[in-house]
Design a protein around this motif. Sequence first.
Motif, mmCIF file in Angstrom:
data_model
loop_
_atom_site.group_PDB
_atom_site.id
_atom_site.type_symbol
_atom_site.label_atom_id
_atom_site.label_comp_id
_atom_site.label_asym_id
_atom_site.label_seq_id
_atom_site.Cartn_x
_atom_site.Cartn_y
_atom_site.Cartn_z
ATOM 1 N N GLN A 155 24.329 -7.527 93.111
ATOM 2 C CA GLN A 155 25.275 -6.565 93.666
ATOM 3 C C GLN A 155 24.629 -5.192 93.685
ATOM 4 O OE1 GLN A 155 28.471 -8.900 91.029
ATOM 5 N NE2 GLN A 155 29.067 -6.792 91.485
ATOM 6 N N HIS A 156 25.094 -4.371 94.586
ATOM 7 C CA HIS A 156 24.596 -3.000 94.625
ATOM 8 C C HIS A 156 25.680 -2.095 95.163
ATOM 9 C CE1 HIS A 156 22.154 0.495 95.183
ATOM 10 N NE2 HIS A 156 22.266 0.461 96.490
ATOM 11 N N SER A 157 25.982 -1.058 94.395
ATOM 12 C CA SER A 157 26.910 -0.043 94.869
ATOM 13 C C SER A 157 26.121 1.197 95.236
ATOM 14 C CB SER A 157 27.915 0.324 93.763
ATOM 15 O OG SER A 157 28.698 -0.791 93.443
ATOM 16 N N ILE A 198 12.227 -0.624 106.198
ATOM 17 C CA ILE A 198 11.132 -1.205 105.418
ATOM 18 C C ILE A 198 11.669 -2.277 104.488
ATOM 19 C CG2 ILE A 198 9.446 -0.706 103.607
ATOM 20 C CD1 ILE A 198 9.082 2.074 104.922
ATOM 21 N N ILE A 199 11.013 -3.428 104.496
ATOM 22 C CA ILE A 199 11.404 -4.550 103.631
ATOM 23 C C ILE A 199 10.553 -4.574 102.368
ATOM 24 C CG2 ILE A 199 11.496 -7.073 103.462
ATOM 25 C CD1 ILE A 199 11.848 -7.078 106.564
ATOM 26 N N GLU A 200 9.243 -4.434 102.566
ATOM 27 C CA GLU A 200 8.348 -4.572 101.414
ATOM 28 C C GLU A 200 7.032 -3.865 101.721
ATOM 29 O OE1 GLU A 200 8.151 -5.104 98.466
ATOM 30 O OE2 GLU A 200 6.722 -6.583 97.768
ATOM 31 N N ASN A 221 18.761 2.756 108.282
ATOM 32 C CA ASN A 221 17.334 2.540 108.464
ATOM 33 C C ASN A 221 16.643 2.134 107.165
ATOM 34 O OD1 ASN A 221 15.277 2.384 110.385
ATOM 35 N ND2 ASN A 221 14.298 4.201 109.506
ATOM 36 N N LYS A 222 17.429 1.614 106.238
ATOM 37 C CA LYS A 222 16.880 1.179 104.956
ATOM 38 C C LYS A 222 17.326 -0.251 104.675
ATOM 39 C CE LYS A 222 17.294 4.545 101.797
ATOM 40 N NZ LYS A 222 17.876 5.708 101.066
ATOM 41 N N THR A 223 16.744 -0.824 103.637
ATOM 42 C CA THR A 223 17.142 -2.177 103.269
ATOM 43 C C THR A 223 17.560 -2.245 101.814
ATOM 44 O OG1 THR A 223 14.894 -2.806 102.642
ATOM 45 C CG2 THR A 223 15.564 -3.301 104.905
ATOM 46 N N VAL A 224 18.516 -3.105 101.563
ATOM 47 C CA VAL A 224 18.822 -3.542 100.211
ATOM 48 C C VAL A 224 18.159 -4.905 100.062
ATOM 49 C CG1 VAL A 224 20.666 -4.320 98.685
ATOM 50 C CG2 VAL A 224 20.996 -2.278 100.117
ATOM 51 N N VAL A 225 17.245 -5.026 99.113
ATOM 52 C CA VAL A 225 16.521 -6.291 98.943
ATOM 53 C C VAL A 225 16.845 -6.862 97.566
ATOM 54 C CG1 VAL A 225 14.277 -7.415 98.899
ATOM 55 C CG2 VAL A 225 14.664 -5.512 100.466
ATOM 56 N N PHE A 226 17.586 -7.966 97.566
ATOM 57 C CA PHE A 226 17.924 -8.639 96.300
ATOM 58 C C PHE A 226 16.822 -9.634 95.972
ATOM 59 C CE2 PHE A 226 22.481 -7.649 97.655
ATOM 60 C CZ PHE A 226 22.623 -6.601 96.760
#
Lengths: 283, 283, 283, 283
Positions: B37-39, B231-233, B277-282
């Motif tokens: 999860q991310h808030s 960007i992913i990685e 333009n960003k990513t949340v990467v779990f």
Amino acid sequence: MSYDYRLVVACPDQVGIVAKVSAFIAAHSGSIIEASQHSDLTSESFFMRYEVRFEQPQSQAQLSEAFRPIAESFEMEWRWQDTLQKRRVAILVSRQSHCLVDLLYRWATNELNCEIACVIANHEDLRSLVEWHGLEYHYIPVTAAERDSAFTRIEQIIEARAVDTIVLARYMQILPSWFCERYQGRTINIHHSFLPSFAGARPYHQAFERGVKLIGATCHYVTDELDAGPIIEQDIQRVTHCHTPDDLVRLGSDVEKSVLARGVRWHLQDRILIQGNKTVVFA
Amino acid sequence: MSYDYRLVVACPDQVGIVAKVSAFIAAHSGSIIEASQHSDLTSESFFMRYEVRFEQPQSQAQLSEAFRPIAESFEMEWRWQDTLQKRRVAILVSRQSHCLVDLLYRWATNELNCEIACVIANHEDLRSLVEWHGLEYHYIPVTAAERDSAFTRIEQIIEARAVDTIVLARYMQILPSWFCERYQGRTINIHHSFLPSFAGARPYHQAFERGVKLIGATCHYVTDELDAGPIIEQDIQRVTHCHTPDDLVRLGSDVEKSVLARGVRWHLQDRILIQGNKTVVFA
Amino acid sequence: MSYDYRLVVACPDQVGIVAKVSAFIAAHSGSIIEASQHSDLTSESFFMRYEVRFEQPQSQAQLSEAFRPIAESFEMEWRWQDTLQKRRVAILVSRQSHCLVDLLYRWATNELNCEIACVIANHEDLRSLVEWHGLEYHYIPVTAAERDSAFTRIEQIIEARAVDTIVLARYMQILPSWFCERYQGRTINIHHSFLPSFAGARPYHQAFERGVKLIGATCHYVTDELDAGPIIEQDIQRVTHCHTPDDLVRLGSDVEKSVLARGVRWHLQDRILIQGNKTVVFA
Amino acid sequence: MSYDYRLVVACPDQVGIVAKVSAFIAAHSGSIIEASQHSDLTSESFFMRYEVRFEQPQSQAQLSEAFRPIAESFEMEWRWQDTLQKRRVAILVSRQSHCLVDLLYRWATNELNCEIACVIANHEDLRSLVEWHGLEYHYIPVTAAERDSAFTRIEQIIEARAVDTIVLARYMQILPSWFCERYQGRTINIHHSFLPSFAGARPYHQAFERGVKLIGATCHYVTDELDAGPIIEQDIQRVTHCHTPDDLVRLGSDVEKSVLARGVRWHLQDRILIQGNKTVVFA
């Protein structure tokens, strides 16, 4: 008892340089303790750094005089450096302490082989820390209007204390051109980004906005162009979507101080040769 | 026997989301195997990804239908994904093989859970490699004059094969805007620099000229703006003054393939949520 | 105004835990700011850590009391921790300062959210440094013959100051079994090798003799068995044939202090759950 | 046109070695393209590796003959290596393909400057892959009872193909002592742990049990003592409590192949000098 010197050379590449130099050293009964060489095939340039141990004491002047004919025949830029002669360093800071604290600790524990001539700051915040170490602290505020006169005062302090190397330890001021030029190749800055990304102000916030997955820090020599001088060292730290700009500042500060410390250490050991806008680092 | 699904959610943050979602899962006798999860406190957005194991088989349609009221009450973007349903991937390549070889190897060894629908190339060089793997190879040359028609053909192939995800494995062509938009959020590129540094052409040569001490690679989603998508990685490799541009290309290619493989793997596992333009990467 | 608490849970895994816990939080109008969960499929154990923000002040006692029925029904080990309540830390040192200096700096700059109750040393060397920070310094020499009585005195100091967490910052003494047991799960050590390699004395010299190409440091909870407790964090530093044992000590000390700082920070933020001889770290 | 040779030297340290060697090279109109030296102050040993470019073709025999008096006067172990003469490599494998695939790719793309004389396996699994590359595949099963005769057959194949270097690319067999001795300094193994931790069988499972936070791989020369030979290169990968033993195997395989590739590359370029149970690596 032994006497250690460093020979640093940059010159056009050609056959026979190592032969002549090493014959000179052998003729003076010197042992090469550590040797680093680099031939840049594109520019046909040659770079070398030798650590030489002599059994007998050498005068730096006599050694240099004896070496001069070789140096001239190969058109060398060169220097024999007595390792016992400590460089004199001025550290310029603003309000943030992490790089200063780290440098002072490494200096106090003899990890940085130098004398710290003084600390110069545009705020009073770090005075007690510096004075606790028994070091001079000069408070020289810098305003937009009086920037030039401030740097003239800084120059006076630096000259009066025979400073050799200037370290900008998160000093948040832009240096005037004349100052950059005067101390070119001897002024080291730490920039809190992985250059050339995020030059200029607030790089961690720029990094946060862009959503990068690694943040970095860059140690470089200062030139007239902001954050564009020869890069000495860089390192990075992994970040994620969880990190706020404040987290980037916190995580980045650890990278900044270690990158700056490595750069300063290498500079003090004559491990860095500047080649145009790049560096040869014999780390 | 067990049945694994992934639930991916993005929505405005508010009290009670986790309670409602987890009550739903418990009511369906599902176990949460992995939870992320991310808030985002700035945008007040909430992101979650659950891996849920059911003892009984679930129809994806029924599961989704039952979940819809919760989703709507929280204004979710959401998806229940059956982990047994493999994504269909098209890989676009040019002449260089390192990323393609790596992806095919990871696919063949079940490290990438997908079907490779086809490989599309603007050169013939990699045909035998691809066909040895029993995969379709489409040669579609791209010229400046006929770029649009070439991409129309690519689109036809992709649609005919029900492709879900497009991977640009060092495909050296710029995609037309309409193509970028059509496959937005499903087109993954590897750029051979540490973005935002050295966007555009010949990044290793740019890096060499600048004298950086680390080179990098960046995996990102493709958008209309070149090398500027989410960007992913990213990862890096240390380099020195000894390395030529050819060395940077060689060292960088190892970073490229591992960064791309991680990005593709995460995408196939629904671990990446795009936020602007960003990513949340779990990860 | 908001009130932040941490909930930390370990229990046997089963369906419905998250549903029950998150319903409880929602019922108390709490927002889950950060959530971490881990299901260990082998041991069928479940671990969770939530950061919860309440709009209204909560008494830790009342919150715990209200939560107890849920906790008991799932056989939880659990804790609600008020984030405003600072842990009380004792740092044990010997002669080397690098870890202590680093911890004190991070404490002084609020990077470590704790109170430092005292520093206890078996030498006098670091007294002035500690007292400059306004902290208590206790000199308690440890001899082989009087080891037990020395640790009895240390225990008295620790108890008198309501110390919660003990950090061994390169404290070169082996703790008696009874002391290890008494403070189990609350005593953090930094070992200067990449465990399980080079446990025991002089690890850098062991590493030098073996000719490894990476040295490391390990932060772990102390147990009765020397250097064998649950590992919290590790990191490494590349070395080469050029490095002497002294170089390894110098390079390693930077790794030691950053690894220890991360471990202590995570401990103070309740991010570490011990599972047998391993740790779950919600970093 | 130019002719590149490598000179590799190990000898007792004394004044004048570099002078004599470099004078020899200059007298033969050779340019030193790359120079690496190391003085081990403890053992008073000296190591050097020069890449030398001659304008005129040199016979390796004549060059060596001319150099012999210098070599003998300094008691050198030494070798002039013609860089055009490719080493002949045998790769030994079992069932796992990741290291083999990686080596074959690097060989096919000229990243490894060698000939692959053959692949020898104790299983049939990898035959088609190897033969697709146009290489010989020898299936030689190894049983406990017939281990010695199996290795006698391997020896025959190796000798018949004039193999110079043996690479164990996850070859899961223990070599007999006589075989280790015969090919000492020319047999390279990859071990899937950060040695000296987790020598022997199932290192990833050992790592999982111990709860380490970093896993690694070690490339080393094979000696009679299992996993205890001179270390060439090591690297690591961060892991967490989330990773199962299967994840460690997957993540570790990427580290294994890159570490092995670096080690083999350096060996083929004469960059590794063995000193007792350690290596000098002029990377």
